[in-house]
Structure formats: C-alpha cells, structure tokens
Design a protein around this motif. Structure first.
Motif, PDB file in Angstrom:
ATOM      1  N   THR A 207       2.607  -3.997  -4.266  1.00  0.00           N
ATOM      2  CA  THR A 207       3.487  -2.885  -3.916  1.00  0.00           C
ATOM      3  C   THR A 207       3.475  -2.676  -2.408  1.00  0.00           C
ATOM      4  O   THR A 207       2.411  -2.666  -1.787  1.00  0.00           O
ATOM      5  CB  THR A 207       3.048  -1.594  -4.620  1.00  0.00           C
ATOM      6  OG1 THR A 207       3.106  -1.780  -6.035  1.00  0.00           O
ATOM      7  CG2 THR A 207       3.956  -0.429  -4.240  1.00  0.00           C
ATOM      8  N   GLY A 208       4.652  -2.532  -1.825  1.00  0.00           N
ATOM      9  CA  GLY A 208       4.755  -2.313  -0.384  1.00  0.00           C
ATOM     10  C   GLY A 208       6.202  -2.359   0.058  1.00  0.00           C
ATOM     11  O   GLY A 208       7.098  -1.954  -0.680  1.00  0.00           O
TER      12      GLY A 208
ATOM     13  N   PHE B  79       8.653  -0.903  -2.817  1.00  0.00           N
ATOM     14  CA  PHE B  79       9.088  -2.143  -3.445  1.00  0.00           C
ATOM     15  C   PHE B  79       7.886  -2.753  -4.163  1.00  0.00           C
ATOM     16  O   PHE B  79       6.865  -3.049  -3.549  1.00  0.00           O
ATOM     17  CB  PHE B  79       9.615  -3.074  -2.353  1.00  0.00           C
ATOM     18  CG  PHE B  79       9.845  -4.500  -2.771  1.00  0.00           C
ATOM     19  CD1 PHE B  79      10.576  -4.805  -3.906  1.00  0.00           C
ATOM     20  CD2 PHE B  79       9.344  -5.545  -2.000  1.00  0.00           C
ATOM     21  CE1 PHE B  79      10.808  -6.124  -4.274  1.00  0.00           C
ATOM     22  CE2 PHE B  79       9.581  -6.866  -2.352  1.00  0.00           C
ATOM     23  CZ  PHE B  79      10.305  -7.154  -3.487  1.00  0.00           C
ATOM     24  N   THR B  80       8.001  -2.889  -5.489  1.00  0.00           N
ATOM     25  CA  THR B  80       6.936  -3.520  -6.271  1.00  0.00           C
ATOM     26  C   THR B  80       7.399  -4.918  -6.664  1.00  0.00           C
ATOM     27  O   THR B  80       8.429  -5.079  -7.313  1.00  0.00           O
ATOM     28  CB  THR B  80       6.601  -2.701  -7.524  1.00  0.00           C
ATOM     29  OG1 THR B  80       6.095  -1.425  -7.122  1.00  0.00           O
ATOM     30  CG2 THR B  80       5.557  -3.408  -8.369  1.00  0.00           C
ATOM     31  N   ALA B  81       6.640  -5.923  -6.223  1.00  0.00           N
ATOM     32  CA  ALA B  81       6.996  -7.315  -6.474  1.00  0.00           C
ATOM     33  C   ALA B  81       6.114  -7.896  -7.569  1.00  0.00           C
ATOM     34  O   ALA B  81       4.892  -7.746  -7.540  1.00  0.00           O
ATOM     35  CB  ALA B  81       6.845  -8.126  -5.195  1.00  0.00           C
TER      36      ALA B  81
ATOM     37  N   PHE C 124       5.443  -9.222   4.084  1.00  0.00           N
ATOM     38  CA  PHE C 124       5.341  -8.217   3.026  1.00  0.00           C
ATOM     39  C   PHE C 124       4.087  -7.387   3.276  1.00  0.00           C
ATOM     40  O   PHE C 124       2.964  -7.860   3.087  1.00  0.00           O
ATOM     41  CB  PHE C 124       5.266  -8.920   1.669  1.00  0.00           C
ATOM     42  CG  PHE C 124       5.412  -8.031   0.459  1.00  0.00           C
ATOM     43  CD1 PHE C 124       5.991  -6.771   0.542  1.00  0.00           C
ATOM     44  CD2 PHE C 124       4.975  -8.471  -0.784  1.00  0.00           C
ATOM     45  CE1 PHE C 124       6.122  -5.961  -0.573  1.00  0.00           C
ATOM     46  CE2 PHE C 124       5.111  -7.681  -1.913  1.00  0.00           C
ATOM     47  CZ  PHE C 124       5.677  -6.422  -1.798  1.00  0.00           C
ATOM     48  N   ASN C 125       4.261  -6.161   3.727  1.00  0.00           N
ATOM     49  CA  ASN C 125       3.141  -5.245   3.948  1.00  0.00           C
ATOM     50  C   ASN C 125       2.830  -4.555   2.626  1.00  0.00           C
ATOM     51  O   ASN C 125       3.604  -3.718   2.154  1.00  0.00           O
ATOM     52  CB  ASN C 125       3.505  -4.226   5.026  1.00  0.00           C
ATOM     53  CG  ASN C 125       3.780  -4.890   6.364  1.00  0.00           C
ATOM     54  OD1 ASN C 125       3.101  -5.843   6.738  1.00  0.00           O
ATOM     55  ND2 ASN C 125       4.783  -4.405   7.077  1.00  0.00           N
ATOM     56  N   THR C 126       1.702  -4.903   2.021  1.00  0.00           N
ATOM     57  CA  THR C 126       1.410  -4.494   0.654  1.00  0.00           C
ATOM     58  C   THR C 126       0.163  -3.615   0.559  1.00  0.00           C
ATOM     59  O   THR C 126      -0.551  -3.397   1.544  1.00  0.00           O
ATOM     60  CB  THR C 126       1.199  -5.728  -0.254  1.00  0.00           C
ATOM     61  OG1 THR C 126      -0.153  -6.208  -0.075  1.00  0.00           O
ATOM     62  CG2 THR C 126       2.167  -6.840   0.093  1.00  0.00           C
ATOM     63  N   ASP C 127      -0.105  -3.160  -0.669  1.00  0.00           N
ATOM     64  CA  ASP C 127      -1.316  -2.405  -0.948  1.00  0.00           C
ATOM     65  C   ASP C 127      -2.562  -3.256  -0.749  1.00  0.00           C
ATOM     66  O   ASP C 127      -3.668  -2.732  -0.646  1.00  0.00           O
ATOM     67  CB  ASP C 127      -1.272  -1.883  -2.385  1.00  0.00           C
ATOM     68  CG  ASP C 127      -1.088  -3.011  -3.403  1.00  0.00           C
ATOM     69  OD1 ASP C 127      -0.025  -3.665  -3.352  1.00  0.00           O
ATOM     70  OD2 ASP C 127      -1.991  -3.241  -4.229  1.00  0.00           O
ATOM     71  N   LYS C 128      -2.402  -4.560  -0.696  1.00  0.00           N
ATOM     72  CA  LYS C 128      -3.531  -5.476  -0.513  1.00  0.00           C
ATOM     73  C   LYS C 128      -3.473  -6.171   0.851  1.00  0.00           C
ATOM     74  O   LYS C 128      -4.013  -7.267   1.020  1.00  0.00           O
ATOM     75  CB  LYS C 128      -3.557  -6.494  -1.645  1.00  0.00           C
ATOM     76  CG  LYS C 128      -3.930  -5.879  -2.992  1.00  0.00           C
ATOM     77  CD  LYS C 128      -3.901  -6.908  -4.099  1.00  0.00           C
ATOM     78  CE  LYS C 128      -4.452  -6.308  -5.407  1.00  0.00           C
ATOM     79  NZ  LYS C 128      -3.720  -5.113  -5.836  1.00  0.00           N
TER      80      LYS C 128
END
Length: 253
Positions: A65-66, A119-121, A84-88
C-alpha cells in the motif's frame, strides 16, 4: 523519462537500498485479498512480513500500500517501471514489456492530480531492480485497489485487462496527434509553395496542366508568359488558376 542521472546515482541508491532492504515488520492495508487471474484461477495476495527482503521468496504474491512516484519512472530496455513508496519502504512497480503498458497507462488508474490518496497493489515479487537493487513487484497480471476520498472507498482495477486497454487508447491518441501534426505540416508546405512566390493560397484540385496568370491585374490565364503583355506572370496549375477565378484567355486558348 529515464533515470540515468536519478536512480543510478550512488548516493540515491545507497539511501533507498538501506531503507527498503532492511525494514521492521510493517502492515499493509489488507492482510489478504483473493482475485481471479487472467486464466480464471483464484490467486491470494498476502501482506508478506519480512525483516530483510532476502526472506521474501521470488514469486510471492504480495500486497503493498502506498503511492506511485512518477518522477522515478524507468525502463531497462525490456520492461517499464515506476517508483512505489509503500508501507514497506521504496519499491518499484513493473508494468509490463515495452509497448504493452507504460507509466502513462498506470496514470489513468492512479492519476497524479491528487484525486487518489492511496493505492493498494496486489502483485508478484520478482526480485531486485538491477539498476539500484530495490525490490520489484510485477503488476502486469495483478490487481489495483485505488482509494478515492470522494468515492469513499476502494475501487478494484484488474490490471491485466485495464493497463493494455489504456495503453491502446494512449497509443491511438498519440497516433492521431502525429497524423494531425503531419497533415498540418503538409498543408503549411503547400501554402508556402504559393506564399513564397507572393501568391495567395486557395484550395484547388491539381490538373497537371500548367498555365500563366497575371500578378498585376487581369482576370485571364494564358498558355504562355508573353501573352497580353503580362509583367511578372506566374506559372501555376490550371486548377489553381480556376480556383482563383481566372478564365481562359481568348487569344491563346
């Protein structure tokens, strides 16, 4: 936009690699989501937990998600990628082979105008990007959940069908624009052929037969330049002369 000066810089690579490869356990928006793939098989994507990216097996179906970083678009000659700047931490999205799905196609689903805030991939982990060592999630066959505050929830987008569809629309629009620009350039060249000689341009149907028209008064076209004592006559297609309203000279025709 290639990132030859952006993602390949040693400083950026070092900072991003440390933040992405060695992370504390972090949670995505969803623990697990199941969707059918293009063959109709059910695929369950999971919020994969890891302390180091080396713990994550290649081919793992993962949820991230990010928000995409469209300033970090890249291609390696085979695939299109976007940051992609994500939760991880920082990842890269692999969108598909060149010509199949571009970053512009993803922007149709996740616009960069501020209307989408999350945005959830759901995709497949395919390893590390050779250019900078950051982890890559392949979304060419995955799913996207796009959150809009205005809509008040997540909209599901099957990327296997939507990305190629949007890419076709983009390619068609670009081809139409290129055709329009080529037609405009061709028209400008046609007009310049006359305006460069001091003649006004009018639309006409070429006949292949050439005649002479006066440029200092007169309403007739002629079969040779010396007829009727013309000064500075111009040789033009008969179709042009007639479109300008010139009639045949009774002396030479």
């Amino acid at each position: 936009m290639h990132l030859s000066s952006r993602i390949l810089s040693a400083a950026l690579t070092a900072v991003l690699a440390v933040s992405a490869l060695c992370l504390p356990v972090s949670a995505a928006k969803y623990d697990a989501l199941t969707f059918p793939d293009s063959a109709g098989n059910q695929v369950t994507y999971v919020d994969q937990q890891y302390q180091d990216i080396s713990e994550l097996p290649i081919g793992a179906a993962i949820i991230l998600t990010g928000m995409p970083d469209y300033n970090a678009a890249y291609n390696d000659g085979q695939y299109n990628y976007v940051g992609f700047n994500t939760d991880k931490g920082t990842w890269y999205i692999r969108l598909g082979s060149l010509g199949s799905s571009s970053v512009d196609a993803l922007k149709k689903i996740v616009p960069d105008d501020g209307s989408i805030t999350e945005f959830t991939a759901c995709g497949v982990y395919v390893g590390l990007l050779a250019a900078n060592g950051l982890p890559v999630v392949d979304l060419a066959q995955g799913q996207a959940l796009v959150y809009s505050a205005q809509a008040g929830g997540d909209a599901v987008h099957p990327l296997a069908s939507e990305l190629p569809q949007y890419q076709q629309q983009i390619d068609a629009a670009r081809a139409a624009q290129a055709a329009a620009e080529a037609a405009a350039a061709q028209q400008a060249a046609k007009e310049a052929e006359f305006t460069s000689r001091g003649l006004p341009y009018v639309e006409y149907t070429p006949t292949g037969k050439m005649v002479w028209i006066p440029t200092r008064g007169g309403t007739k076209y002629h079969s040779y330049s010396g007829c009727s004592g013309m000064i500075d006559p111009q040789k033009v297609d008969l179709g042009y002369a007639e479109a300008r309203g010139f009639g045949a000279c009774k002396r030479c025709h």
